[in-house]
Design an enzyme around this catalytic site. Structure first.
Site, PDB file in Angstrom:
ATOM      1  N   GLY A  32       5.660  -8.224  11.844  1.00 24.59           N
ATOM      2  CA  GLY A  32       4.693  -9.281  11.553  1.00 24.59           C
ATOM      3  C   GLY A  32       5.250 -10.340  10.622  1.00 24.59           C
ATOM      4  O   GLY A  32       6.385 -10.248  10.134  1.00 24.59           O
ATOM      5  N   SER A  33       4.407 -11.336  10.385  1.00 20.71           N
ATOM      6  CA  SER A  33       4.859 -12.513   9.638  1.00 20.71           C
ATOM      7  C   SER A  33       4.877 -12.289   8.133  1.00 20.71           C
ATOM      8  O   SER A  33       5.390 -13.128   7.400  1.00 20.71           O
ATOM      9  CB  SER A  33       3.948 -13.702   9.986  1.00 20.71           C
ATOM     10  OG  SER A  33       2.594 -13.364   9.712  1.00 20.71           O
ATOM     11  N   THR A  34       4.311 -11.185   7.655  1.00 18.66           N
ATOM     12  CA  THR A  34       4.381 -10.859   6.222  1.00 18.66           C
ATOM     13  C   THR A  34       5.540  -9.894   5.972  1.00 18.66           C
ATOM     14  O   THR A  34       6.369 -10.106   5.084  1.00 18.66           O
ATOM     15  CB  THR A  34       3.051 -10.240   5.739  1.00 18.66           C
ATOM     16  OG1 THR A  34       1.969 -10.993   6.284  1.00 18.66           O
ATOM     17  CG2 THR A  34       2.965 -10.233   4.223  1.00 18.66           C
ATOM     18  N   GLY A  63       2.994  -4.876   7.325  1.00 20.01           N
ATOM     19  CA  GLY A  63       1.785  -5.679   7.161  1.00 20.01           C
ATOM     20  C   GLY A  63       0.561  -4.903   7.615  1.00 20.01           C
ATOM     21  O   GLY A  63       0.635  -3.722   7.983  1.00 20.01           O
ATOM     22  N   ALA A  64      -0.577  -5.561   7.591  1.00 20.94           N
ATOM     23  CA  ALA A  64      -1.821  -4.959   8.092  1.00 20.94           C
ATOM     24  C   ALA A  64      -2.737  -6.080   8.561  1.00 20.94           C
ATOM     25  O   ALA A  64      -2.598  -7.235   8.149  1.00 20.94           O
ATOM     26  CB  ALA A  64      -2.504  -4.142   7.006  1.00 20.94           C
ATOM     27  N   ASP A  65      -3.680  -5.705   9.430  1.00 21.88           N
ATOM     28  CA  ASP A  65      -4.674  -6.681   9.891  1.00 21.88           C
ATOM     29  C   ASP A  65      -5.882  -6.703   8.971  1.00 21.88           C
ATOM     30  O   ASP A  65      -6.442  -7.767   8.706  1.00 21.88           O
ATOM     31  CB  ASP A  65      -5.083  -6.362  11.326  1.00 21.88           C
ATOM     32  CG  ASP A  65      -3.894  -6.504  12.268  1.00 21.88           C
ATOM     33  OD1 ASP A  65      -3.188  -7.528  12.154  1.00 21.88           O
ATOM     34  OD2 ASP A  65      -3.644  -5.589  13.062  1.00 21.88           O
ATOM     35  N   GLY A  85      -1.716  -3.401  14.220  1.00 20.37           N
ATOM     36  CA  GLY A  85      -1.517  -3.510  15.659  1.00 20.37           C
ATOM     37  C   GLY A  85      -1.814  -4.895  16.203  1.00 20.37           C
ATOM     38  O   GLY A  85      -1.770  -5.097  17.412  1.00 20.37           O
ATOM     39  N   GLU A 104       4.761   1.673  14.489  1.00 16.03           N
ATOM     40  CA  GLU A 104       4.384   1.515  13.076  1.00 16.03           C
ATOM     41  C   GLU A 104       3.737   2.795  12.555  1.00 16.03           C
ATOM     42  O   GLU A 104       3.999   3.230  11.434  1.00 16.03           O
ATOM     43  CB  GLU A 104       3.411   0.341  12.924  1.00 16.03           C
ATOM     44  CG  GLU A 104       4.062  -1.005  13.178  1.00 16.03           C
ATOM     45  CD  GLU A 104       3.066  -2.151  13.156  1.00 16.03           C
ATOM     46  OE1 GLU A 104       3.455  -3.256  12.777  1.00 16.03           O
ATOM     47  OE2 GLU A 104       1.893  -1.946  13.541  1.00 16.03           O
TER      48      GLU A 104
END
Ligand code: 5RP
Length: 239
Positions: A35-37, A95-97, A108, A116
């Protein structure tokens, strides 16, 4: 790009840098998140490796995206099957949503939940890197929870999810006609909850449906959460 988006991007970078700086030491087996983080943790580790302040990292990517980011940053990668890794990681930075008040997370959004989860549940410690707006009161109401399904089981799993009163959407990609195919060759349902749920129980229940390989709820373990705040600070876990 709006001013708010620029702020969020800067926050992602701060969270990733803080977690990598705090959590990664020479000689560690490190799960590289997606992810982007999480990419900022990868880049921070790469800078430390090239500068010599970090040595002998065994990097295990949690997705093809993370693998390519490692390659771009000059970090060689390996797998959980590498005998030096032995199926066990010292740390994962991912990261996380969404993150709830109990510290449970959903993941996800980038379709990488299965690898992950395998990495997170095989690690001594998992650092989650997020910006403040990822914190919510209840998981799965605003941002859907993905459920990875083997293609053969698509129809019965869909029925089972609908039968539990969940709102279910097959995830479609961009740049490809038809459903998203994960790194593992599976499909994804995005599931929205009609009301707050016991996510510890829901994770177990979803993963007990035959054909489901992983749900994007990661409630069966604890996390060290690094949150980038809008004032430029990063809230870090105690200790
Ligand atoms: C990918 C993930 C990501 O970690 C999650 O979607 C957060 O991504 P970002 O940091 O880009 O918001 O779970 O499957």
């Amino acid at each position: 790009m709006s001013r708010g988006e620029r702020g969020i991007d800067a926050g992602k970078r701060r969270a990733g840098e803080a977690a990598a700086g705090r959590c990664v030491r020479s000689g560690m087996r490190v799960g590289m998140g997606t992810g982007s983080t999480a990419v900022w943790a990868i880049r921070t580790i790469a800078v430390a490796l090239s500068g010599g302040s970090l040595r002998d990292i065994l990097a295990v990517p949690t997705s093809s995206q993370a693998e390519f980011e490692c390659f771009d940053a000059g970090i060689p990668t390996t797998s959980l099957a590498d005998p030096r890794v032995g199926g066990h990681l010292d740390i994962v930075i991912d990261g996380a949503d969404e993150v709830d008040a109990a510290g449970h997370v959903t993941k996800g959004g980038g379709a990488a939940l299965l690898r992950e989860k395998v990495c997170a549940y095989a690690a001594d410690r998992v650092a989650i890197v997020v910006t403040r707006e990822k914190h919510v009161e209840h998981l799965g109401l605003a941002f859907p929870i993905p459920v990875e399904v083997v293609p053969f089981a698509l129809a019965p799993v869909r029925s089972a999810l609908l039968g539990r009163g969940l709102e279910v959407t097959l995830r479609h990609g961009s740049g490809k006609m038809g459903p998203v195919v994960t790194d593992n060759g599976n499909y994804l349902f995005d599931v929205r909850l009609p009301e707050p749920a016991d996510v510890v129980e829901l994770e177990r229940e979803l993963e007990s449906i035959p054909g489901v390989v992983a749900a994007g709820i990661f409630a069966a373990r604890t996390f060290d959460i690094f949150t980038a705040e809008s004032d430029g600070s990063v809230t870090e876990p105690a200790s």
